[in-house]
Design a protein around this motif. Structure first.
Motif, PDB file in Angstrom:
ATOM      1  N   ARG A 165      20.155  98.691  18.932  1.00  0.00           N
ATOM      2  CA  ARG A 165      20.157  97.403  18.246  1.00  0.00           C
ATOM      3  C   ARG A 165      21.481  97.201  17.512  1.00  0.00           C
ATOM      4  NH1 ARG A 165      14.941  96.499  14.508  1.00  0.00           N
ATOM      5  NH2 ARG A 165      15.720  98.420  13.554  1.00  0.00           N
ATOM      6  N   GLU A 207      25.152  87.580  17.734  1.00  0.00           N
ATOM      7  CA  GLU A 207      23.956  87.078  18.412  1.00  0.00           C
ATOM      8  C   GLU A 207      22.704  87.689  17.802  1.00  0.00           C
ATOM      9  OE1 GLU A 207      22.584  87.488  22.929  1.00  0.00           O
ATOM     10  OE2 GLU A 207      24.289  86.114  22.682  1.00  0.00           O
ATOM     11  N   PHE A 208      21.701  86.847  17.566  1.00  0.00           N
ATOM     12  CA  PHE A 208      20.433  87.276  16.966  1.00  0.00           C
ATOM     13  C   PHE A 208      19.286  86.754  17.830  1.00  0.00           C
ATOM     14  CE2 PHE A 208      23.616  86.971  13.684  1.00  0.00           C
ATOM     15  CZ  PHE A 208      23.408  88.104  12.908  1.00  0.00           C
ATOM     16  N   GLU A 209      18.146  87.448  17.736  1.00  0.00           N
ATOM     17  CA  GLU A 209      16.998  87.044  18.549  1.00  0.00           C
ATOM     18  C   GLU A 209      15.698  87.360  17.821  1.00  0.00           C
ATOM     19  OE1 GLU A 209      15.248  87.726  23.103  1.00  0.00           O
ATOM     20  OE2 GLU A 209      17.032  88.785  22.401  1.00  0.00           O
ATOM     21  N   ARG A 210      14.777  86.394  17.862  1.00  0.00           N
ATOM     22  CA  ARG A 210      13.444  86.622  17.286  1.00  0.00           C
ATOM     23  C   ARG A 210      12.447  85.751  18.019  1.00  0.00           C
ATOM     24  NH1 ARG A 210      11.905  85.321  11.054  1.00  0.00           N
ATOM     25  NH2 ARG A 210      12.119  83.189  11.875  1.00  0.00           N
ATOM     26  N   ILE A 214      17.076  82.713  20.589  1.00  0.00           N
ATOM     27  CA  ILE A 214      18.389  83.326  20.451  1.00  0.00           C
ATOM     28  C   ILE A 214      19.294  82.399  19.658  1.00  0.00           C
ATOM     29  CG2 ILE A 214      20.449  84.120  21.688  1.00  0.00           C
ATOM     30  CD1 ILE A 214      18.660  84.930  23.993  1.00  0.00           C
ATOM     31  N   TRP A 267      15.664  89.694  12.974  1.00  0.00           N
ATOM     32  CA  TRP A 267      16.484  89.042  13.984  1.00  0.00           C
ATOM     33  C   TRP A 267      17.398  90.019  14.723  1.00  0.00           C
ATOM     34  CZ3 TRP A 267      16.404  83.891  15.392  1.00  0.00           C
ATOM     35  CH2 TRP A 267      15.687  83.016  14.565  1.00  0.00           C
ATOM     36  N   TRP A 268      17.363  91.291  14.396  1.00  0.00           N
ATOM     37  CA  TRP A 268      18.280  92.235  15.031  1.00  0.00           C
ATOM     38  C   TRP A 268      18.002  92.296  16.530  1.00  0.00           C
ATOM     39  CZ3 TRP A 268      18.422  97.121  11.365  1.00  0.00           C
ATOM     40  CH2 TRP A 268      19.028  96.754  10.157  1.00  0.00           C
ATOM     41  N   GLN A 269      19.042  92.132  17.307  1.00  0.00           N
ATOM     42  CA  GLN A 269      18.891  92.041  18.760  1.00  0.00           C
ATOM     43  C   GLN A 269      18.879  93.429  19.408  1.00  0.00           C
ATOM     44  OE1 GLN A 269      22.090  90.266  21.212  1.00  0.00           O
ATOM     45  NE2 GLN A 269      20.543  88.819  21.923  1.00  0.00           N
TER      46      GLN A 269
END
Length: 300
Positions: A165, A207-210, A214, A267-269
């Motif tokens: 991550r 870049e973050f993802e939840r 994205i 949000w850590w990708q």
């Protein structure tokens, strides 16, 4: 035209190293013997191959063309000679790996010592270099890169953790002073600490993802550090200069000690781990084959 193979090898060594002394350090020979070999080769070919100054050595146009063709050819010669390794009790020789700093710091420390203990007649040479690299042209047997940076037409073998991550963090003192971001876009109002690749591009956007969403943000801040000086950018984050975005494993000791506080952790990708990659030869050099088998035995 008969040309000594040793003189060709000396030229490639010096050209890749960027100097006679540098080539001598890596090749176990003397700078004077390399210089004499290159002079013989230039005299034999009737053309200057290297421009020499007091500060640097660089290929001429003719030298660059020759280097481009010689790299793969000498690799094939080494592979042919390596066939005799199959008749040895244990593989021997030099294995050259081209790896990014993250792999040198986070992946190889757990692999290199036991590998060298298992194969004491193999000499391992690590070239740390971020960015896209032609491993053969760089004089290496194999490389380590992440999926999006793998060269085409290469065999890729998983190496190291399969799930990693990017972590975002800052010193508690900074967050107490500037506030704690609740959404990735909040970072646009913060001081962020950035890196710059050798190509000149920044390590941005972040870049973050939840939950399938994205979000990419292009932050700015007071400090930009060339990739490779990560200790400096981490020290700046610990000192409260701004928010950092880096491999979680790199920041984990500082997160566990509390000198850095997680930011936007939901949000850590997540991304896949690195791969060992190498050309699809029918007969791999014995040191590389030993390394591939060693990695495969360690992979769950």
């Amino acid at each position: 035209m008969a040309v000594d193979l040793g003189d060709l090898t000396a030229f490639v060594t010096v050209a890749r190293a960027g100097g006679f002394r540098e080539g001598a350090r890596g090749g176990g020979t003397s700078a004077s013997s390399l210089s004499e070999a290159v002079r013989r080769l230039e005299a034999r070919l009737g053309v200057r191959l290297l421009n020499r100054t007091t500060r640097s050595v660089a290929p001429t146009e003719a030298g660059a063309r020759l280097l481009e063709r010689l790299g793969p050819a000498l690799g094939e010669v080494e592979a042919a000679l390596d066939v005799v390794n199959g008749f040895r009790d244990r593989p021997a020789g030099t294995l050259r790996l081209n790896v990014p700093l993250s792999a040198a710091r986070l992946v190889l420390p757990a692999i290199v010592p036991p590998f060298l203990a298992a194969y004491p007649e193999i000499r391992l040479e690590i070239v740390v270099e971020d960015g896209f690299v032609d491993v053969l042209a760089a004089g290496c047997d194999a490389g380590i890169r992440y999926d999006e940076r793998l060269e085409q037409d290469m065999i890729a073998v998983p190496i190291g953790p399969r799930r990693q991550r990017f972590a975002t963090a800052a010193a508690p003192s900074y967050l107490d002073r500037r506030g704690r971001p609740a959404h990735p876009r909040d970072l646009l109002a913060h001081d962020c600490l950035l890196g710059r690749f050798p190509s000149g591009s920044l390590t941005a956007p972040w870049e973050f993802e939840r939950a399938g969403e994205i979000v990419r943000v292009d932050p700015s801040g007071p400090l930009i550090v060339r990739v490779g000086a990560s200790d400096l950018i981490i020290a700046a984050a610990v000192a409260g200069t701004g928010i950092i975005h880096l491999f979680e494993d790199w920041l984990r000791p500082h997160l566990d000690s509390g000198v850095l506080e997680p930011v936007l952790e939901p949000w850590w990708q997540v991304f896949s781990g690195p791969f060992l990659y190498f050309p699809g030869r029918r007969h791999l050099p014995a040191p590389l084959r030993a390394f591939v088998d060693f990695i495969a035995a360690r992979t769950p």
